[in-house]
Design an enzyme around this catalytic site. Structure first.
Site, PDB file in Angstrom:
ATOM      1  N   GLN A 197      -4.120  -1.655  10.070  1.00  0.00           N
ATOM      2  CA  GLN A 197      -4.000  -2.949   9.400  1.00  0.00           C
ATOM      3  C   GLN A 197      -4.500  -4.064  10.318  1.00  0.00           C
ATOM      4  O   GLN A 197      -4.037  -4.190  11.459  1.00  0.00           O
ATOM      5  CB  GLN A 197      -2.530  -3.206   8.985  1.00  0.00           C
ATOM      6  CG  GLN A 197      -2.334  -4.480   8.198  1.00  0.00           C
ATOM      7  CD  GLN A 197      -3.062  -4.479   6.853  1.00  0.00           C
ATOM      8  OE1 GLN A 197      -3.007  -3.510   6.109  1.00  0.00           O
ATOM      9  NE2 GLN A 197      -3.748  -5.567   6.534  1.00  0.00           N
TER      10      GLN A 197
ATOM     11  N   ASP B  29     -10.708   2.834   5.089  1.00  0.00           N
ATOM     12  CA  ASP B  29     -11.019   1.401   4.973  1.00  0.00           C
ATOM     13  C   ASP B  29     -12.539   1.177   5.058  1.00  0.00           C
ATOM     14  O   ASP B  29     -13.019   0.065   4.836  1.00  0.00           O
ATOM     15  CB  ASP B  29     -10.319   0.623   6.105  1.00  0.00           C
ATOM     16  CG  ASP B  29      -9.502  -0.547   5.572  1.00  0.00           C
ATOM     17  OD1 ASP B  29      -9.497  -0.750   4.344  1.00  0.00           O
ATOM     18  OD2 ASP B  29      -8.890  -1.253   6.377  1.00  0.00           O
TER      19      ASP B  29
ATOM     20  N   LYS C 289       0.840  -1.211   0.000  1.00  0.00           N
ATOM     21  CA  LYS C 289       0.000   0.000   0.000  1.00  0.00           C
ATOM     22  C   LYS C 289       0.871   1.256   0.000  1.00  0.00           C
ATOM     23  O   LYS C 289       0.616   2.204  -0.739  1.00  0.00           O
ATOM     24  CB  LYS C 289      -0.932  -0.017   1.226  1.00  0.00           C
ATOM     25  CG  LYS C 289      -2.003  -1.103   1.153  1.00  0.00           C
ATOM     26  CD  LYS C 289      -2.711  -1.305   2.486  1.00  0.00           C
ATOM     27  CE  LYS C 289      -3.671  -2.498   2.415  1.00  0.00           C
ATOM     28  NZ  LYS C 289      -4.288  -2.818   3.724  1.00  0.00           N
TER      29      LYS C 289
END
Ligand code: NAD
Length: 282
Positions: free
Chosen positions: A95, A118, A51
């Protein structure tokens, strides 16, 4: 049956990046994302690296804060609250998975919903449920984008979603419903998975079991989207047995190279959206 259409996520992601580069050039700021990673899980390390690398390639700002495995929940949340206040940060991504002693829901709730790239904050999940999404979770958004690129209609189609996780199964089922599909969500307690799959025109597999979906479980002409990423003996396998299922499918996404690249592309899209929304607010 003739060779199926391969749903090439790398190619579709590239087309997303071309559009994003133009959008970014029109923004008053260079979007900035901060990744929070806890512990040394190799898969998480590799996802965050990819990412960050993509941010760099697009001229966006991405950086990672790493916490030790034993970090307290309050320390992680404290960091998120300070990033929420920082006007120079547009996106925050924690994450997953987090270690067991950390309450994931509480951590995700502490992210400013306008920086939640997200799409996992309850406010963003609620907006998706209402059919008015702001940030759509990246993998589900990537699946829809992949199908759209190849002009595969979902409206009115019978779709089986395998898996009901918060990050893939549930939001993709919601999104497909918003796009007028008739969706069946299958999960570990589903009684007769094969029967559900055989009556489906599109199958989205997100279960985390290598090659669980076999050719005898799907109908001829089915469209297969394989979300699974399973590391087996140094190889990455999907949830679908690609080599046998492809002979029955009209279209199928490979692993790797299907949904994975789309997930990162949608994260970048959400980051650009976050920066755009924040620049309109200021
Ligand atoms: P998860 O473990 O949170 O959820 C798995 C789901 O599958 C559960 O809802 C469970 O009920 C269901 N399930 C398990 N066994 C089943 C069975 N035999 N039949 C039917 N349903 C069954 O997993 P997740 O986070 O949703 O991830 C699923 C897979 O997708 C994993 O392999 C993960 O690595 C992968 N993934 C890929 C991407 C990507 O970008 N390609 C993103 C996220 C997750």
């Amino acid at each position: 049956m003739s060779e199926p259409l391969i749903l090439d996520g790398k190619k579709v992601a590239e087309s997303v990046y071309q559009r994003l580069l133009l959008e970014v050039s029109l923004l008053p700021v260079v979007p900035r994302i901060v990744f929070l990673r806890v512990g040394e899980d190799p898969a998480s390390q590799s996802y965050v690296r990819s990412k960050e690398k993509r941010c760099l390639e697009l001229g966006l700002r991405g950086e990672t804060i790493v916490f030790s495995e034993s970090v307290s929940e309050d320390e992680v949340i404290g960091k998120i609250l300070s990033l929420n206040r920082d006007k120079d940060v547009n996106g925050i991504l924690v994450q997953l998975p987090l270690p067991k002693h950390i309450d994931k829901a509480r951590v995700l709730r502490s992210i400013d919903p306008y920086k939640d790239v997200d799409g996992l904050h309850p406010e963003n999940a609620g907006l998706l449920l209402q059919g008015k999404p702001r940030f759509i979770p990246c993998t589900p958004a990537g699946i829809i984008e992949l199908l759209k690129f190849y002009n595969i209609p979902v409206a009115g189609k019978r779709v089986a979603v395998l898996g009901r996780s918060e990050i893939v199964g549930r939001p993709v089922a919601q999104l497909l419903t918003n796009h007028d599909a008739t969706v069946t969500v299958c999960h570990s307690k589903t009684q007769n998975l094969t029967a559900e799959l055989l009556r489906s025109e599109i199958v989205v597999a997100a279960i985390g079991k290598p090659k669980l979906v076999q050719a005898n479980m799907v109908s001829s002409g089915v469209v297969i989207v394989d979300v699974g990423i399973n590391r087996v003996d140094g190889q990455i396998l999907g949830d679908v047995d690609f080599d046998t299922v492809k002979s029955k499918a009209s279209a199928i996404s490979p692993v790797p190279g299907g949904v994975g690249p789309m997930t990162i592309a949608m994260l970048m899209k959400n980051l650009v959206l976050a920066a755009t929304l924040q620049s309109q607010k200021n």
